[in-house]
Design a protein around this motif. Structure first.
Motif, PDB file in Angstrom:
ATOM      1  N   VAL A  27       0.837  -1.205   0.000  1.00  0.00           N
ATOM      2  CA  VAL A  27       0.000   0.000   0.000  1.00  0.00           C
ATOM      3  C   VAL A  27       0.871   1.254   0.000  1.00  0.00           C
ATOM      4  O   VAL A  27       0.643   2.203  -0.771  1.00  0.00           O
ATOM      5  N   LEU A  28       1.896   1.265   0.842  1.00  0.00           N
ATOM      6  CA  LEU A  28       2.763   2.442   0.936  1.00  0.00           C
ATOM      7  C   LEU A  28       3.583   2.650  -0.325  1.00  0.00           C
ATOM      8  O   LEU A  28       3.872   3.790  -0.704  1.00  0.00           O
ATOM      9  N   GLU A  29       3.963   1.556  -0.976  1.00  0.00           N
ATOM     10  CA  GLU A  29       4.701   1.676  -2.236  1.00  0.00           C
ATOM     11  C   GLU A  29       3.849   2.293  -3.335  1.00  0.00           C
ATOM     12  O   GLU A  29       4.373   2.861  -4.289  1.00  0.00           O
ATOM     13  N   GLY A  30       2.532   2.186  -3.192  1.00  0.00           N
ATOM     14  CA  GLY A  30       1.634   2.627  -4.254  1.00  0.00           C
ATOM     15  C   GLY A  30       1.300   4.102  -4.240  1.00  0.00           C
ATOM     16  O   GLY A  30       0.526   4.561  -5.089  1.00  0.00           O
ATOM     17  N   GLY A  31       1.825   4.881  -3.312  1.00  0.00           N
ATOM     18  CA  GLY A  31       1.486   6.296  -3.290  1.00  0.00           C
ATOM     19  C   GLY A  31       2.456   7.114  -2.467  1.00  0.00           C
ATOM     20  O   GLY A  31       3.139   6.593  -1.588  1.00  0.00           O
ATOM     21  N   ASN A  32       2.516   8.401  -2.760  1.00  0.00           N
ATOM     22  CA  ASN A  32       3.364   9.325  -2.010  1.00  0.00           C
ATOM     23  C   ASN A  32       2.496  10.206  -1.114  1.00  0.00           C
ATOM     24  O   ASN A  32       1.351  10.523  -1.441  1.00  0.00           O
ATOM     25  N   GLY A  33       3.067  10.610   0.005  1.00  0.00           N
ATOM     26  CA  GLY A  33       2.368  11.522   0.901  1.00  0.00           C
ATOM     27  C   GLY A  33       1.111  10.955   1.513  1.00  0.00           C
ATOM     28  O   GLY A  33       0.175  11.697   1.820  1.00  0.00           O
ATOM     29  N   LEU A  34       1.067   9.656   1.721  1.00  0.00           N
ATOM     30  CA  LEU A  34      -0.133   9.029   2.260  1.00  0.00           C
ATOM     31  C   LEU A  34      -0.277   9.285   3.765  1.00  0.00           C
ATOM     32  O   LEU A  34       0.711   9.385   4.487  1.00  0.00           O
ATOM     33  N   THR A  35      -1.532   9.370   4.192  1.00  0.00           N
ATOM     34  CA  THR A  35      -1.847   9.408   5.616  1.00  0.00           C
ATOM     35  C   THR A  35      -2.538   8.099   5.966  1.00  0.00           C
ATOM     36  O   THR A  35      -3.533   7.725   5.337  1.00  0.00           O
ATOM     37  N   ILE A  36      -1.999   7.405   6.956  1.00  0.00           N
ATOM     38  CA  ILE A  36      -2.513   6.094   7.344  1.00  0.00           C
ATOM     39  C   ILE A  36      -3.138   6.196   8.731  1.00  0.00           C
ATOM     40  O   ILE A  36      -2.469   6.556   9.704  1.00  0.00           O
ATOM     41  N   GLY A  37      -4.408   5.885   8.830  1.00  0.00           N
ATOM     42  CA  GLY A  37      -5.074   5.832  10.128  1.00  0.00           C
ATOM     43  C   GLY A  37      -4.831   4.474  10.764  1.00  0.00           C
ATOM     44  O   GLY A  37      -5.087   3.446  10.147  1.00  0.00           O
ATOM     45  N   LEU A  38      -4.329   4.468  11.983  1.00  0.00           N
ATOM     46  CA  LEU A  38      -3.935   3.223  12.633  1.00  0.00           C
ATOM     47  C   LEU A  38      -4.738   2.949  13.896  1.00  0.00           C
ATOM     48  O   LEU A  38      -4.927   3.829  14.735  1.00  0.00           O
ATOM     49  N   ASP A  48      -8.082  18.478  16.319  1.00  0.00           N
ATOM     50  CA  ASP A  48      -7.182  18.548  15.162  1.00  0.00           C
ATOM     51  C   ASP A  48      -6.708  17.166  14.735  1.00  0.00           C
ATOM     52  O   ASP A  48      -6.663  16.850  13.535  1.00  0.00           O
ATOM     53  N   VAL A  49      -6.342  16.333  15.709  1.00  0.00           N
ATOM     54  CA  VAL A  49      -5.882  14.975  15.380  1.00  0.00           C
ATOM     55  C   VAL A  49      -7.025  14.151  14.795  1.00  0.00           C
ATOM     56  O   VAL A  49      -6.848  13.405  13.829  1.00  0.00           O
ATOM     57  N   MET A  50      -8.221  14.288  15.362  1.00  0.00           N
ATOM     58  CA  MET A  50      -9.368  13.540  14.847  1.00  0.00           C
ATOM     59  C   MET A  50      -9.712  13.967  13.426  1.00  0.00           C
ATOM     60  O   MET A  50     -10.078  13.140  12.589  1.00  0.00           O
ATOM     61  N   GLU A  51      -9.566  15.238  13.136  1.00  0.00           N
ATOM     62  CA  GLU A  51      -9.841  15.696  11.776  1.00  0.00           C
ATOM     63  C   GLU A  51      -8.819  15.128  10.799  1.00  0.00           C
ATOM     64  O   GLU A  51      -9.162  14.740   9.673  1.00  0.00           O
ATOM     65  N   LEU A  52      -7.547  15.065  11.217  1.00  0.00           N
ATOM     66  CA  LEU A  52      -6.523  14.452  10.370  1.00  0.00           C
ATOM     67  C   LEU A  52      -6.848  12.978  10.154  1.00  0.00           C
ATOM     68  O   LEU A  52      -6.717  12.460   9.041  1.00  0.00           O
TER      69      LEU A  52
END
Length: 326
Positions: free
Chosen positions: A108-119, A198-202
């Motif tokens: 998944v990470l290889e497939g895009g730049n600047g990704l935000t991942i919710g964990l 702010d964190v929840m919105e991100l």
């Protein structure tokens, strides 16, 4: 790089690329056999070794196809059961799922730049991080989708944002509140804080979510992880059982049909709601024993798009669903 780190890297090359045995590595590096073994282990722990298994047993492939088809998933990965011997400890029960999840997240990470991942959190995701290689991706952002603390404000030992930041060099964003508040009043006060909002919105804007699924078991002798670390009280746990809860996603407790149960604890959760995930890519990573009913309920919420589970859980899901005529 220290001398030991250098030796660990060399030992890894000799073992995985050169095909050397442990004894041959010891002789080559002029160390004891025991130290050669420790060096290879150190290389793994430091993320110097990336081992992704490309194949899967036929039984796992059949489970994958059936579960993906039946529940309209984008993908399903079933990891072989590696060890069901309780004497070896829980770490081994999550090893297969952790390796499979690390491979999928890497892709998944290889497939895009600047990704935000919710964990999310949990032992399955912790096993994923343990199997994830070290890469240089400062463009990535990792954000918690639920409270990062226990009720006594200690760190959740299975909050993985910090560890993913260490593995990738990306940015990490924690939700500096308990997983579940002590009261609805406390939840209201915390959720009103700008830093929390702010964190929840991100988190709501994440490109991909990787979450766990917890089970609400019936055996009083077996305590769930969230009980062990003090996230819920015994009384609250009994109330969830009385309300027929079978599992939780991000602190949202659901019944066998995937519906939120009418329990006070569901009004004290701090983090994203299931509704925030609808229409997004959500990868559920679930290992461990007796999770079939909980995973089936999670699938019925309609929030999960991709599933990574172990062989035993896959068999359990289909057995339960077939028994219900689903």
């Amino acid at each position: 790089m220290t001398n030991d780190e250098s030796l660990a890297a060399r030992a890894a090359w000799l073992s995985y690329i050169g095909g050397y045995t442990q004894g041959e590595i010891a002789r080559r590096l002029d160390v004891s056999s025991a130290k050669a073994h420790r060096l290879i282990g150190q290389a793994h722990k430091a993320g110097l070794v990336r081992v992704f298994i490309e194949g899967a047993p036929g039984e796992c492939l059949r489970f994958e196809e059936e579960i993906a088809r039946r529940f309209s998933l984008q993908s399903c990965v079933v990891a072989p059961d590696i060890d069901d011997d309780d004497a070896r400890g829980s770490r081994f029960r999550f090893a297969g799922v952790g390796a499979a999840a690390a491979k999928r997240l890497y892709a998944v990470l290889e497939g895009g730049n600047g990704l935000t991942i919710g964990l999310g959190k949990g032992r399955s995701l912790a096993a994923m991080v343990q199997n994830f290689p070290r890469i240089e991706r400062p463009d990535l952002k990792f954000v918690s989708v639920s409270g990062s603390l226990t009720r006594n404000l200690s760190a959740n030992p299975y909050d993985i944002v910090h560890n993913m930041v260490e593995r990738t060099g990306g940015e990490g964003y924690f939700l500096p509140v308990p997983y579940i508040a002590a009261s609805t009043r406390e939840r209201e006060l915390l959720i009103a804080q700008k830093s929390v909002a702010d964190v929840m919105e991100l988190a709501r804007r994440a490109d991909v979510y990787v979450i766990g699924v917890g089970a609400v078991g019936r055996d009083p002798a077996i305590k769930a992880h969230i009980q062990q670390v003090g996230m819920v009280s015994d009384d609250e746990w009994r109330d969830l059982q009385d309300k027929n809860a079978v599992g939780d996603i991000m602190g949202c407790f659901i019944d066998a049909d995937g519906l939120r149960v009418d329990s006070a604890i569901n009004r004290m959760t701090l983090g994203l709601h299931l509704e925030d995930l609808k229409g997004r890519r959500v990868i559920a990573v679930v290992g461990g024993k007796d999770k079939g009913q909980a995973v089936l309920a999670a699938l019925r919420t309609g929030a999960v798009t991709d599933l990574i589970i172990d062989e035993g859980t896959a068999a359990s899901i289909l057995k339960i669903a077939d028994g219900e005529g689903a």
